[in-house]
Design a protein around this motif. Structure first.
Motif, PDB file in Angstrom:
ATOM      1  N   ASP B 152      -1.580  43.172 -16.146  1.00  0.00           N
ATOM      2  CA  ASP B 152      -0.161  43.071 -15.806  1.00  0.00           C
ATOM      3  C   ASP B 152       0.716  43.206 -17.039  1.00  0.00           C
ATOM      4  O   ASP B 152       1.798  43.786 -16.968  1.00  0.00           O
ATOM      5  N   CYS B 252       8.305  56.127 -14.784  1.00  0.00           N
ATOM      6  CA  CYS B 252       8.843  54.857 -15.271  1.00  0.00           C
ATOM      7  C   CYS B 252       9.469  54.055 -14.132  1.00  0.00           C
ATOM      8  O   CYS B 252       9.266  52.847 -14.030  1.00  0.00           O
ATOM      9  N   ARG B 253      10.248  54.745 -13.302  1.00  0.00           N
ATOM     10  CA  ARG B 253      10.902  54.037 -12.200  1.00  0.00           C
ATOM     11  C   ARG B 253       9.872  53.454 -11.236  1.00  0.00           C
ATOM     12  O   ARG B 253       9.990  52.311 -10.813  1.00  0.00           O
ATOM     13  N   GLU B 256       8.149  50.515 -12.873  1.00  0.00           N
ATOM     14  CA  GLU B 256       9.071  49.384 -12.955  1.00  0.00           C
ATOM     15  C   GLU B 256       9.208  48.732 -11.587  1.00  0.00           C
ATOM     16  O   GLU B 256       9.206  47.507 -11.466  1.00  0.00           O
ATOM     17  N   HIS B 257       9.272  49.562 -10.563  1.00  0.00           N
ATOM     18  CA  HIS B 257       9.382  49.034  -9.205  1.00  0.00           C
ATOM     19  C   HIS B 257       8.167  48.166  -8.865  1.00  0.00           C
ATOM     20  O   HIS B 257       8.300  47.051  -8.361  1.00  0.00           O
ATOM     21  N   LEU B 260       8.257  44.939 -10.971  1.00  0.00           N
ATOM     22  CA  LEU B 260       9.284  44.019 -10.475  1.00  0.00           C
ATOM     23  C   LEU B 260       8.845  43.374  -9.165  1.00  0.00           C
ATOM     24  O   LEU B 260       9.032  42.175  -8.955  1.00  0.00           O
ATOM     25  N   SER B 261       8.242  44.167  -8.284  1.00  0.00           N
ATOM     26  CA  SER B 261       7.779  43.622  -7.009  1.00  0.00           C
ATOM     27  C   SER B 261       6.759  42.513  -7.255  1.00  0.00           C
ATOM     28  O   SER B 261       6.837  41.438  -6.653  1.00  0.00           O
ATOM     29  N   PHE B 263       6.400  40.746  -9.936  1.00  0.00           N
ATOM     30  CA  PHE B 263       7.054  39.599 -10.563  1.00  0.00           C
ATOM     31  C   PHE B 263       7.795  38.755  -9.539  1.00  0.00           C
ATOM     32  O   PHE B 263       7.651  37.528  -9.489  1.00  0.00           O
ATOM     33  N   ILE B 264       8.604  39.410  -8.710  1.00  0.00           N
ATOM     34  CA  ILE B 264       9.413  38.690  -7.728  1.00  0.00           C
ATOM     35  C   ILE B 264       8.512  37.917  -6.770  1.00  0.00           C
ATOM     36  O   ILE B 264       8.747  36.735  -6.478  1.00  0.00           O
ATOM     37  N   ALA B 265       7.446  38.578  -6.303  1.00  0.00           N
ATOM     38  CA  ALA B 265       6.529  37.941  -5.362  1.00  0.00           C
ATOM     39  C   ALA B 265       5.826  36.747  -5.997  1.00  0.00           C
ATOM     40  O   ALA B 265       5.747  35.658  -5.414  1.00  0.00           O
TER      41      ALA B 265
END
Lengths: 314, 314
Positions: B152, B252-253, B256-257, B260-261, B263-265
């Motif tokens: 990660d 990259c996008r 990153e998506h 972020l997913s 991380f948020i989860a």
């Protein structure tokens, strides 16, 4: 089901089948695990951990041979990606280990490091349950002691042996990685190499620093020649006896409680997040669009997931 | 707040303070991270990963020196517990690295492997955000590539270099650990040692197997003497140029998506579990009492946590 019964009668083919059912999450895996759970609370679980190249597999191999001489049924779970149990091996190692593969009272299962957080320790935990239900008197878990997943695997063990080899950084790494706290016993393997005395002294110093509780022994071995394996076995069996006493039982219960709590929490969290995947993805998109920061997105998701607030935000 | 402003003006003492605020979760850390988030989307993030002892730190040191010669402001995040950046080092290494510690355009932060699942990648992510907000043109993340947490951390990087050294099992380990999939570039360091050609050939074979997409280069270096570092730098800068193009931007996008997913989860899941700690513990106790199996306990917790069912089981 029938598979669970055959497994519990000690059928090695049923065990092999059960491992596949659980690994591939085939239909009925959940029922199988529920059924074996009650039967999978006997048997000693021994963790062998340490960095790549310290000789964990050779040590494990030697211990398996000794335990077999005592008539124990033995399980091995290898979660080290570079382990010879794993196929990633020199030919000589593989030939040496072959003898165990031919012994129906020894069952060896290797697990790949893969999948999401906690996936490794869940898989290892499932396999250990199956092995104990099958009747393994001793289950050895071989694992590289780096990373949180690996530490969680260690927490499945009743007795944890941390293995280092003489040379750069190894014992320092053991200290930093929090292994000193979890070790019941240290082994300096490859003790015929230069720097072995230093490695022993480093570990003794680290143990001094940790203080409190039972002081773990530091043993020296040369796994390839078998030197020191007798002493190691004796020390391990003494630890098993200690585990059977009041103090040991109490520690086992505490550790089991902590491991179960982590398992239950992680499992529930991952199910929740899976169920709400579309929301997670939408929140990630809003962060990428600059509308939210990642922490605010996580708070938003928490609000939506948590029952107490679910009626407000839908 | 004022700290965020000073950080974004490139104040190195503000950066140092900000790292402490975030590390120790001091009051205001959440606001600080929110404030720097928008500013922390510039700057190239370069991951250097590989097993212990392959020479990652020496390589990182050499790259820092070269990037400084180009006038780049450089951040280093070391998450390898045995890294010399971490203090667990030989005196010689520490003296060599000292020159960077005295350079105010270089900021080095080391992170311990500790805490719960995902804790490491969260800490690393936070520090990378702070370094980018501070104005680091390049941020190097040095990490041991074993374990999910480590993978990660790798996913924070725009460009990932996997380092191996000649000798037993290293490149095999890279393949097994899923690193072949994530690598943009391979380095066989210590290429003056026996077995270097073999290591290169092993990696090329593994790359053949992976197929698809851009074929990563395999370079050879001797980081201690600087041999091959020029070629490595050139290849890395070429990858940075590729990242600036349409294909690179799109990758990259996507990454990153995904990051972020995750991380948020993970963040939401850990908050939920923390909030419901007493329930988790009670369920673990029921498993220990034999009233439930662990999977049933997890399902029970999921039911209680999930908003849609919360009114039934309260």
């Amino acid at each position: 089901v029938e598979l669970a019964d055959r497994l519990q009668q000690g059928d090695v083919r049923a065990l092999s089948r059960a491992c596949r059912v659980v690994d591939d999450r085939l239909p009925g895996h959940r029922e199988l695990l529920s059924r074996v759970h009650a039967r999978s609370r006997r048997g000693w679980v021994l963790g062998i951990t340490g960095g790549a190249g310290v000789g964990k597999s050779t040590l494990t191999d030697g211990l398996v041979a000794r335990l077999r001489q005592q008539g124990e049924r033995v399980g091995v779970v290898a979660v080290d990606p570079s382990s010879p149990f794993h196929g990633g091996a020199l030919l000589g190692d593989r030939i040496r280990l072959q003898r165990h593969f031919l012994d129906t009272e020894v069952f060896i299962r290797s697990l790949a490091t893969r999948g999401a957080h906690g996936g490794l320790s869940r898989s290892a935990g499932d396999v250990v349950s199956l092995l104990r239900a099958w009747g393994a008197g001793v289950t050895l878990i071989e694992t590289v002691g780096v990373g949180q997943d690996e530490l969680d695997v260690c927490s499945l063990a009743h007795t944890t042996v941390v293995v280092v080899a003489p040379g750069l950084g190894d014992s320092i790494q053991a200290m930093k990685a929090g292994l000193v706290e979890t070790a019941d016993l240290f082994v300096v393997n490859k003790a015929d190499r230069e720097g072995a005395d230093r490695a022993v002294a480093d570990l003794e110093a680290a143990i001094d620093l940790r203080g409190g509780g039972e002081r773990p022994l530091v043993l020296s071995t040369v796994a390839t020649s078998g030197q020191g394996l007798g002493e190691l076995e004796t020390a391990l069996l003494r630890h098993r006896d200690w585990l059977a006493g009041a103090e040991g039982q109490s520690r086992c219960r505490e550790r089991e409680h902590a491991a179960l709590s982590r398992f239950i929490a992680a499992e529930a969290a991952s199910t929740l997040v899976e169920r709400h995947g579309a929301e997670v993805s939408a929140l990630a998109q809003r962060v990428q669009d600059g509308a939210l920061d990642p922490y605010a997105a996580a708070e938003e998701l928490t609000r939506r997931l948590d029952g107490s607030a679910s009626r407000d935000s839908g």
